[in-house]
Scaffold this active site. Sequence first.
Site, mmCIF file in Angstrom:
data_model
loop_
_atom_site.group_PDB
_atom_site.id
_atom_site.type_symbol
_atom_site.label_atom_id
_atom_site.label_comp_id
_atom_site.label_asym_id
_atom_site.label_seq_id
_atom_site.Cartn_x
_atom_site.Cartn_y
_atom_site.Cartn_z
ATOM 1 C CG HIS A 1 72.670 -31.304 -34.213
ATOM 2 N ND1 HIS A 1 72.886 -30.469 -35.172
ATOM 3 C CD2 HIS A 1 73.913 -31.442 -33.592
ATOM 4 C CE1 HIS A 1 74.171 -30.025 -35.412
ATOM 5 N NE2 HIS A 1 74.988 -30.697 -34.413
ATOM 6 N NE ARG B 1 91.473 -12.939 -31.010
ATOM 7 C CZ ARG B 1 91.370 -11.326 -30.679
ATOM 8 N NH1 ARG B 1 90.232 -11.026 -31.497
ATOM 9 N NH2 ARG B 1 92.311 -10.900 -29.857
#
Length: 473
Positions: free
Chosen positions: A241, A49
């Site tokens: 994970h 952005r």
Amino acid sequence: MTSAALPPHVFLLFGARGDLAARKLFPGLYRLARAGRLPEEYAVIGSGRHSPGSDEDFRDEVLAGLRESVDDLDESIARDLLDRVGFQTSDADDGADLAARVREVEESLGGGEVRRLLYLSVPPTAMSGMVAMLGREGLAERARLVIEKPFGLDLASFEDLDRDVREVFEEDQVFRIDHFLGKEAVQNLLALRFANALFEPAWDRRTIASVQVDVPETLAMEGRGSFYESTGALRDMVSTHLFQILGAVALEDPGEWSADAVRRARADVFHAVRPLDPARVVLGQYDGYRDEDDVAEDSTVETFVALEAWVDNDRWRGVPFHLRTGKAMAQTRRTVTLRLRPPESSVFGAGLDPDEIVLELTDEATVQVDLLGKRPGPEMELAPATMRLDLGEELPGDEPLEAYERLLLDVLHGDHTLFAHAEETRRLWEVCQPVLDDRPTPQAYARESWGPQAALDLPEGGWRLGRDATDGD
């Protein structure tokens, strides 16, 4: 894997000015360039952005990150990479200028044969909008999409995201990245087990009493307060994970090393995992977390999770899997411990300390087996002993690939083996959803500790890490 067969590529990195890009993505590209594993013709377009100013300003940012993250940086290789790097602003509502920039760069690389590697390192709430923009602007053509975890924030948001992704991309275009699967040591866990008769016959409930997956970190927020406020440790670490490590430990023999076979075996494990019982989950928050930048004064976000999981199949039924992770803890480790059952022989009596197989999932993997032997001397007296395998010492000439380096290379070659399929991800949200629906109250724990007392008491016999004040294994 070499670059010889790779067509020209445009790497389009969203979130290119963020921490992940600076610490992992650009260093990963640099290492691939140094090893000659990138396509001969490629370009990198960073996007986000907020503009850094000019392409040269962005290159300066990237170079600063490389110098901080890469030891012995080769300036000539870095400069060649940077000469291919540019920046173009975009957001979910407006990607027209970005699409024009991509097509301009593609023309300079040869036109229609150029492939696109699209990397979304953006918050989960922004993911769907960015995917829709890629579809509107035609950037999904000739493309592979890499999505950073977490993949949604719960089962419902995952379903929404998956639907939005499937409207634009085919499943074989999508690579859900979990950098733990890219670690050499996690892959070595599979090699250790399936290539060695010493381990494979013993890798089940008849021999193994319990499994621990322990991933503590000494780091606290380090500027990630706003991210953690929107996710917490369960979403950040456990649903991704830690369960992926559990999947590697518990995997059935896939029959062959191929993407379809490994992912099918991994999915079978996750479908056998029992949905979590909130009564066997401990959440924690370290002292001082609420004083961190971008953290609410009354925050109840967890920075620590310990839990008990069960894999209800013939191999693992009745074997508890204990998972633990947290911020601001006593050590940073990546440790898997398989605690073995006591021997059936009564020659040396009962109550012997259990043998343990311990795998350290560092870049240079180590494996040790803690067992009992005879103490030297005239008496038949037992003493602890250790067998140790250090692959870094055994194979000193071989350099492991860093996780993001390996996974980016796999995306270039279209190899899904170390990436999560949508069905795996959906199942892990189903497993975790009971805790999100009936969330335990986080308990306070001291910095540089091993977590709340309730978590320390969770496994029978305690955790391997932190079981005494001098633990340095």
